[in-house]
Scaffold this active site. Structure first.
Site, PDB file in Angstrom:
ATOM      1  N   LYS A  36       8.685  50.038 -37.228  1.00  0.00           N
ATOM      2  CA  LYS A  36       7.697  49.794 -38.280  1.00  0.00           C
ATOM      3  C   LYS A  36       7.934  48.445 -38.950  1.00  0.00           C
ATOM      4  O   LYS A  36       9.003  47.839 -38.796  1.00  0.00           O
ATOM      5  CB  LYS A  36       7.736  50.921 -39.312  1.00  0.00           C
ATOM      6  CG  LYS A  36       9.068  51.083 -40.018  1.00  0.00           C
ATOM      7  CD  LYS A  36       9.054  52.277 -40.946  1.00  0.00           C
ATOM      8  CE  LYS A  36      10.409  52.444 -41.637  1.00  0.00           C
ATOM      9  NZ  LYS A  36      10.401  53.557 -42.603  1.00  0.00           N
TER      10      LYS A  36
ATOM     11  N   TYR B 293      13.043  23.616 -60.858  1.00  0.00           N
ATOM     12  CA  TYR B 293      12.124  24.157 -61.863  1.00  0.00           C
ATOM     13  C   TYR B 293      12.887  24.842 -62.985  1.00  0.00           C
ATOM     14  O   TYR B 293      13.797  25.627 -62.755  1.00  0.00           O
ATOM     15  CB  TYR B 293      11.173  25.173 -61.215  1.00  0.00           C
ATOM     16  CG  TYR B 293      10.106  24.551 -60.362  1.00  0.00           C
ATOM     17  CD1 TYR B 293       9.163  23.682 -60.903  1.00  0.00           C
ATOM     18  CD2 TYR B 293      10.036  24.844 -59.007  1.00  0.00           C
ATOM     19  CE1 TYR B 293       8.181  23.107 -60.115  1.00  0.00           C
ATOM     20  CE2 TYR B 293       9.039  24.284 -58.207  1.00  0.00           C
ATOM     21  CZ  TYR B 293       8.120  23.417 -58.774  1.00  0.00           C
ATOM     22  OH  TYR B 293       7.143  22.858 -57.989  1.00  0.00           O
TER      23      TYR B 293
END
Length: 359
Positions: free
Chosen positions: A34, A254
Site C-alpha cells: 500500500k 527563514y
C-alpha cells in the site's frame, strides 16, 4: 537532470523478503504494498518480490495498477470494497476482499455475480479501527459460508496496534483471544504484521503480512532495521549546489532560527519539504557527505537545506552527493529527529524525486 534521487536497492529488497520467510518458515507471505509500496514504487517492487505468495494493498486503484503492470499473484484489499458496483471489478481481476462490517457483507450477499469471490473476515481484537466485534464472528462466518458469492473457505484476520512494544501485554492478549475465538474454525489465519513477525512468534500462523520490514526498516520501538539483520532498500540522495562562508553571529534561513557562533561554511543541498524531507527536522539532524556526518542548520525550506560543514569544508565541493537517509544513515534516526515515524518519511517522498532501481 534531477538532483534528488531515491535509489531503490532491489537486491536488498529480495534479501529482506528472504529474511522474513526465515523468521516464519511455515507461513505464507502476503507482502504489503500500500501507499506506493511505502514510497518505493508499487509495480516495480511487486515485480521483484517474486517469492511472495500474495500482495496486499489498501485500495482498489492500487490493485488495478498492479494488474495493469502485469502482476498476476493474488491481491487482497485491506480496506475491502465500498460500493456494490466494485464487486464485478473484484471478480474480473481476481481480487480478494476483507469484510469488516455489516454493510459490506450485505452488499456481497445481494450482488449478482458470475462466480464467487475470496474473502477475509476481519475481527477487531483491540485495534478498534476496522473489523467486526468478536461476538459477531459466528453470525458473519455462517453468512459468508452460506453465500453463493463467496468461496467456501473464509480466511480470518486481525490486526495489532501495539506489537512494536515487546513490554506491552496487549499483543499477547490479542493473540490468545483470537486463537480461542477461531479455534473451532478450520480456516486460514493471518495475524502478524511486521512487528508481529519480529516480536511475537506465536502470531505467525498460516499467513504473515510484512510491510515496513521488507523495505529494511524496523517497526519496533527504538530499533533500526540493522538490529534485525535487515538492509535498507531506499537511499535518498541529492547534491551540494552551493557553499557559503558565514561570519560569526549571522542568522541563517527563514525566521533566522539558527545563528552561527563562529565563522563557518555551509553547504546548500538541493532537498526540502517539496521533495518530502520533513520540514520539522531539528537543528543537527545528520546528513552524510563523503562518508562524514554533518548537521542541518536553519529551517528546512521547500527546495533547499543548509548544512554546517565547518572545518571539513575543503573536502566538499559543489556537485558532491549528499545522503539524506539510506545504508549510512538510518531513516529511523531521521524520523526521530523530526518527531515522526519512518513510515511517514518513506511514504512522503514526492514525484519531484527521481527513482533509480538497482539490481
Amino acid at each position: 537532470m534531477r538532483l534528488a534521487i531515491a535509489k531503490i536497492d532491489l537486491v536488498a529488497l529480495s534479501y529482506n523478503l528472504s529474511k522474513t520467510k526465515q523468521l516464519a518458515p511455515h507461513s505464507k507471505v502476503m507482502a504489503v504494498l500500500k501507499a506506493n509500496a511505502y514510497g518505493h514504487g508499487l509495480v516495480t517492487i511487486a515485480q521483484h518480490l517474486t517469492t511472495a505468495d500474495a500482495f496486499a494493498v489498501a485500495r482498489i486503484d492500487e490493485a488495478l495498477a498492479l494488474r495493469a503492470g502485469g502482476v498476476t499473484k493474488p491481491i487482497v484489499l485491506l480496506e475491502g470494497f465500498f460500493n456494490k458496483s466494485d464487486l464485478p471489478i473484484l471478480l474480473a481481476n481476481n481480487f480478494q476482499t476483507i469484510i469488516h462490517d455489516e454493510n459490506q457483507l450485505a452488499m456481497l450477499e445481494s450482488a449478482e455475480l458470475d462466480a464467487p469471490i475470496a474473502t477475509w473476515l476481519k475481527v477487531d481484537t483491540g485495534m478498534h479501527r476496522l473489523g467486526i466485534e468478536p461476538s459477531q464472528l459466528e453470525g458473519f462466518y455462517r453468512r459468508l459460508k452460506a453465500s453463493k458469492n463467496t468461496h467456501s473457505a473464509v480466511n480470518l484476520m486481525t490486526h495489532f496496534p501495539c506489537a512494536d512494544d515487546l513490554n506491552n501485554a496487549r499483543t499477547q492478549n490479542q493473540i490468545t483471544a483470537f486463537k480461542q475465538l477461531t479455534n473451532d474454525h478450520n480456516e486460514q489465519l493471518c495475524l502478524a504484521n511486521s512487528a508481529g513477525i519480529l516480536g511475537w512468534t506465536e502470531s505467525h500462523c498460516d499467513w504473515i503480512r510484512p510491510g515496513l520490514m521488507i523495505y529494511g526498516v524496523s517497526p519496533m520501538l527504538h530499533c533500526q532495521g540493522v538490529d534485525h539483520g535487515l538492509k535498507p532498500v531506499m537511499r535518498l540522495t541529492t547534491k551540494v549546489i552551493a557553499i557559503r562562508d558565514i561570519p560569526a553571529g549571522e542568522q541563517v534561513g527563514y525566521g533566522g532560527r539558527w545563528q552561527s557562533n563562529q565563522p563557518t561554511k555551509l553547504a546548500v543541498v538541493a532537498m526540502g519539504y517539496g521533495d518530502g524531507y520533513p520540514r520539522h527536522a531539528k537543528h543537527g539532524t545528520p546528513v552524510v557527505i563523503k562518508g562524514h556526518r554533518y548537521g542541518i542548520v536553519g529551517s528546512v525550506s521547500m527546495d533547499m537545506i543548509t548544512v554546517d560543514i565547518g572545518e571539513n569544508s575543503e573536502q566538499i565541493a559543489v556537485g558532491d552527493e549528499v545522503e539524506m537517509w539510506g545504508p549510512n544513515l538510518a531513516v529511523e534516526e531521521i524520523a526521530e529527529c523530526a518527531d515522526t515515524i519512518a513510515y511517514e518519511l518513506l511514504c512522503n517522498v514526492t514525484p519531484r524525486v527521481g527513482y533509480q532501481y538497482i539490481s
